[in-house]
Design a protein around this motif. Structure first.
Motif, PDB file in Angstrom:
ATOM      1  N   GLY A  75      20.198  18.997  -3.637  1.00 15.12           N
ATOM      2  CA  GLY A  75      19.440  20.789  -3.443  1.00 15.12           C
ATOM      3  C   GLY A  75      18.329  20.509  -2.968  1.00 15.12           C
ATOM      4  N   GLY A  76      18.416  21.590  -1.710  1.00 16.09           N
ATOM      5  CA  GLY A  76      16.761  21.840  -0.935  1.00 16.09           C
ATOM      6  C   GLY A  76      16.013  20.775  -0.793  1.00 16.09           C
ATOM      7  N   ASP A  77      17.236  20.249  -0.245  1.00 10.57           N
ATOM      8  CA  ASP A  77      16.614  19.082   0.992  1.00 10.57           C
ATOM      9  C   ASP A  77      15.616  19.411   2.372  1.00 10.57           C
ATOM     10  N   ASN A  78      14.859  19.210   2.308  1.00  6.25           N
ATOM     11  CA  ASN A  78      13.984  19.622   3.731  1.00  6.25           C
ATOM     12  C   ASN A  78      14.404  18.161   4.839  1.00  6.25           C
ATOM     13  N   TYR A  79      15.050  19.036   5.761  1.00  6.78           N
ATOM     14  CA  TYR A  79      14.770  17.881   6.842  1.00  6.78           C
ATOM     15  C   TYR A  79      15.630  18.808   7.713  1.00  6.78           C
ATOM     16  N   SER A  80      15.402  17.975   8.653  1.00  2.94           N
ATOM     17  CA  SER A  80      15.337  18.208  10.775  1.00  2.94           C
ATOM     18  C   SER A  80      14.355  19.389  11.113  1.00  2.94           C
ATOM     19  N   ASN A  81      12.827  19.437  10.563  1.00  5.09           N
ATOM     20  CA  ASN A  81      12.521  20.675  11.145  1.00  5.09           C
ATOM     21  C   ASN A  81      11.801  20.137  11.751  1.00  5.09           C
ATOM     22  N   THR A  82      11.734  21.162  13.110  1.00  2.00           N
ATOM     23  CA  THR A  82      11.280  21.505  14.150  1.00  2.00           C
ATOM     24  C   THR A  82       9.594  21.882  14.553  1.00  2.00           C
ATOM     25  N   ALA A  83       9.471  21.834  16.169  1.00  4.21           N
ATOM     26  CA  ALA A  83       9.235  22.858  16.633  1.00  4.21           C
ATOM     27  C   ALA A  83       9.500  23.271  17.723  1.00  4.21           C
ATOM     28  N   GLY A  84       9.627  24.278  18.828  1.00  2.00           N
ATOM     29  CA  GLY A  84      10.059  24.224  19.509  1.00  2.00           C
ATOM     30  C   GLY A  84       9.336  25.341  20.483  1.00  2.00           C
ATOM     31  N   LEU A  85       9.414  25.698  21.585  1.00  7.63           N
ATOM     32  CA  LEU A  85       8.960  26.475  22.231  1.00  7.63           C
ATOM     33  C   LEU A  85      10.571  27.079  23.477  1.00  7.63           C
ATOM     34  N   SER A  86       9.888  28.929  23.429  1.00  2.00           N
ATOM     35  CA  SER A  86      11.525  29.388  23.843  1.00  2.00           C
ATOM     36  C   SER A  86      11.027  29.871  24.670  1.00  2.00           C
ATOM     37  N   ILE A  87      11.159  31.347  25.672  1.00  2.37           N
ATOM     38  CA  ILE A  87      11.733  32.347  26.748  1.00  2.37           C
ATOM     39  C   ILE A  87      11.978  34.049  25.870  1.00  2.37           C
ATOM     40  N   TYR A  88      11.538  34.207  25.881  1.00  2.00           N
ATOM     41  CA  TYR A  88      12.397  35.992  25.573  1.00  2.00           C
ATOM     42  C   TYR A  88      12.255  37.133  26.707  1.00  2.00           C
ATOM     43  N   LEU A  89      12.813  37.610  26.643  1.00  2.00           N
ATOM     44  CA  LEU A  89      12.576  39.061  27.553  1.00  2.00           C
ATOM     45  C   LEU A  89      13.285  40.058  27.011  1.00  2.00           C
ATOM     46  N   GLY A  90      12.492  41.062  26.574  1.00  2.00           N
ATOM     47  CA  GLY A  90      13.088  42.559  26.026  1.00  2.00           C
ATOM     48  C   GLY A  90      12.633  43.757  26.677  1.00  2.00           C
ATOM     49  N   SER A  91      13.019  44.699  26.368  1.00  2.00           N
ATOM     50  CA  SER A  91      12.210  46.405  25.973  1.00  2.00           C
ATOM     51  C   SER A  91      12.967  46.910  24.585  1.00  2.00           C
ATOM     52  N   ARG A  92      11.916  47.801  25.085  1.00  2.00           N
ATOM     53  CA  ARG A  92      11.627  49.499  23.949  1.00  2.00           C
ATOM     54  C   ARG A  92      12.096  50.562  24.484  1.00  2.00           C
ATOM     55  N   TYR A  93      12.997  51.069  24.140  1.00  2.00           N
ATOM     56  CA  TYR A  93      12.688  52.889  24.532  1.00  2.00           C
ATOM     57  C   TYR A  93      12.469  53.509  23.335  1.00  2.00           C
ATOM     58  N   TYR A  94      11.265  54.107  23.421  1.00  2.00           N
ATOM     59  CA  TYR A  94      10.731  54.978  22.732  1.00  2.00           C
ATOM     60  C   TYR A  94      10.979  55.975  22.204  1.00  2.00           C
TER      61      TYR A  94
END
Length: 187
Positions: free
Chosen positions: A142-161
């Motif tokens: 229980g509660g095992d923390n493993y495979s914690n990892t850092a990463g870089l990601s890219i995203y595209l988005g839009s907002r309509y008001y």
């Protein structure tokens, strides 16, 4: 699948249907979203929670061209469970993912569409994984923390008001989900 297709079509039509809500230096926006599709828990699971996200960003730098650079933070959550049962043996596995990220985006103000904020950016994130296991023989972890990892990601988005401060948003990229949709509030 049909709902996902309709959502994607509406997102593509937003610039055509929209009536300029430019993102400016000093603007502050909080967004809450739900994710569709994910590489997290993409195999057969017994149950899962849709990806949930919250983000904050602030316009920090004006660029030489038509746009503003923003900085902000992101937190996302995704969970799933796998259950197995036979007449003599059963077990359950649970995965809880939390993604903490720092984001920066370029908000393009070179369009002539009112109430629309178009942006794209990068996020440096850290995935925290909590895993647990239990079976009918009394074994458990229980509660095992493993495979914690850092990463870089890219995203595209839009907002309509829809008003001066309230918007719908959609983002495509890699995080806790491939597509996030939700509401945004300009402070």
């Amino acid at each position: 699948m049909k709902k996902c297709s309709i959502t994607l079509i509406l997102i593509c039509l937003m610039p055509i249907l929209a009536f300029a809500q430019e993102f400016e230096k000093g603007d502050k926006v909080i967004s809450l979203g739900i994710g569709l599709g994910s590489s997290i828990g993409s195999f057969n699971t017994s149950s899962q929670i849709p990806a949930l996200s919250a983000q904050y960003e602030q316009g920090v730098w004006e660029t030489g061209g038509p746009g503003v650079i923003s900085l902000g933070g992101y937190i996302g959550y995704k969970a799933f469970t796998y259950d197995y049962s036979s007449s003599s043996y059963s077990y359950e596995q649970k995965w809880d993912y939390i993604l903490l990220g720092v984001r920066s985006a370029y908000h393009w103000n070179g369009h002539n569409v009112d109430n629309l904020d178009l942006y794209g950016g990068l996020m440096l994130g850290y995935y925290l994984l909590n895993y647990s296991y239990s079976d009918s023989n009394g074994s458990s972890t229980g509660g095992d923390n493993y495979s914690n990892t850092a990463g870089l990601s890219i995203y595209l988005g839009s907002r309509y008001y829809f008003s001066q401060n309230l918007a719908a948003f959609a983002e495509a990229g890699y995080g806790v989900a491939y597509l996030n949709i939700g509401v945004a509030l300009k402070l």
